[in-house]
Design an enzyme around this catalytic site. Sequence first.
Site, PDB file in Angstrom:
ATOM      1  CG  ASP A   1      27.418   4.973 -37.394  1.00  0.00           C
ATOM      2  OD1 ASP A   1      26.412   4.676 -36.726  1.00  0.00           O
ATOM      3  OD2 ASP A   1      27.682   6.138 -37.761  1.00  0.00           O
TER       4      ASP A   1
ATOM      5  CE  LYS B   1      20.830   8.893 -35.660  1.00  0.00           C
ATOM      6  NZ  LYS B   1      20.252  10.182 -36.022  1.00  0.00           N
TER       7      LYS B   1
ATOM      8  CD1 TRP C   1      25.008  10.499 -40.712  1.00  0.00           C
ATOM      9  CD2 TRP C   1      26.479  11.623 -39.470  1.00  0.00           C
ATOM     10  NE1 TRP C   1      24.326  11.492 -40.049  1.00  0.00           N
ATOM     11  CE2 TRP C   1      25.201  12.188 -39.280  1.00  0.00           C
ATOM     12  CE3 TRP C   1      27.563  12.165 -38.790  1.00  0.00           C
ATOM     13  CZ2 TRP C   1      24.984  13.276 -38.426  1.00  0.00           C
ATOM     14  CZ3 TRP C   1      27.349  13.248 -37.933  1.00  0.00           C
ATOM     15  CH2 TRP C   1      26.081  13.789 -37.758  1.00  0.00           C
TER      16      TRP C   1
END
Length: 377
Positions: free
Chosen positions: A179, A203, A109
């Site tokens: 992040d 999430k 990511w």
Amino acid sequence: MSKSKVGINRILNFGAGPGKIPVAVLAEVRNEFLNFENTGMSITEISHRSSEYSKINNEAQNAVKQLLSVPDNYKILFLPGGGQGMFSAIAMNLMNRTGSADYVVAGIWSGLAAKEAAKYGTVNPVFPKPGKLGDIPDSKSWTLNPNASYLYYCDNETIEGIEFPFIPETRGSVPIVVDMASNIMTRKFDVSKFGLIFAPVQKNLGTAGVVLAIIRDDLLGTPMKICPSVLNFTELANTNSILNTPPIFQVYVTGKILQWINIQGGLKEMEKQCCQKSQLLYNAINQSNNFYECHVPENFRSRINVSFKIGGGNDNLEEKFVQEAEEHRIYQLRGHRLVGGIRVSLYNAVSYEDTETLVQFMKNFQAKYQNSIERHL
């Protein structure tokens, strides 16, 4: 399994995202879905300019502020575009400050974020690409640019199961952008150490379609001319995240989950449960005589997304594991397509009892196949 309060025979969901939502929240959403607060309309039908949505928006922002002790010099935003949209938005809003940014590329990511940012300025990887999972050099050896617009890192790499045990330091006054997609609201942390924190909510905080962002006031006001208004942090801050039609339902669900976290005992309780669940699972892996193997160094092992191999990376055995787990109503265990293996996501809505059930299945599976295959060690 017995029927839940929502009247559906629920499975055990260890999905990496969208993740499990607390049953109590789902039940409340169901009860309000057709007639939200006696308006005669569904939550999906109310106007984003209405007093009802203004209340939803403000209450969700205030809940974030309370749970994370967000200082007054930060704005709390709800944005469209998901995580990948934020990769672009961050660069278009912040890269203009100096034209370059430092990126900590520790996994897939963060690598994608760096690739996207390179479209808008100079990206400096602060260390070479790791040769293996979690092989992150000591931060004292990182090559940091004191004139960078920001330092970017992903606190928890969801795919590989890598979580940072520390907050990186920068040189001079370079702000940190982080992040926290998969570990936001799993522990308390000092918001003031960051310039920008962002997390797609699907999430730990809701359903896909909105990103939570917390940005320091001094980082507003310097977007690139090409930055679209819908991703412009300054314009969104000035309109309280209602520049255009916002994802009302997603913000509504996020607000419900934030309330649920408070009822459960807040972030102190979330962190406690998070550590208990992950320790239970890692103990099962560590005590399996290498039947299950996690290749991430212990100090970088994620508390949230636990990735591991079976039988030294035996594809057939791992497929059997997924299939037999589903026969036991345990779902979404297959690892990401880029790394394979097994991945277990332990978001806040996943209970300790859920994890115990999975661990018992893992022990039974090992007993069944330990001596019947050729392990790849």
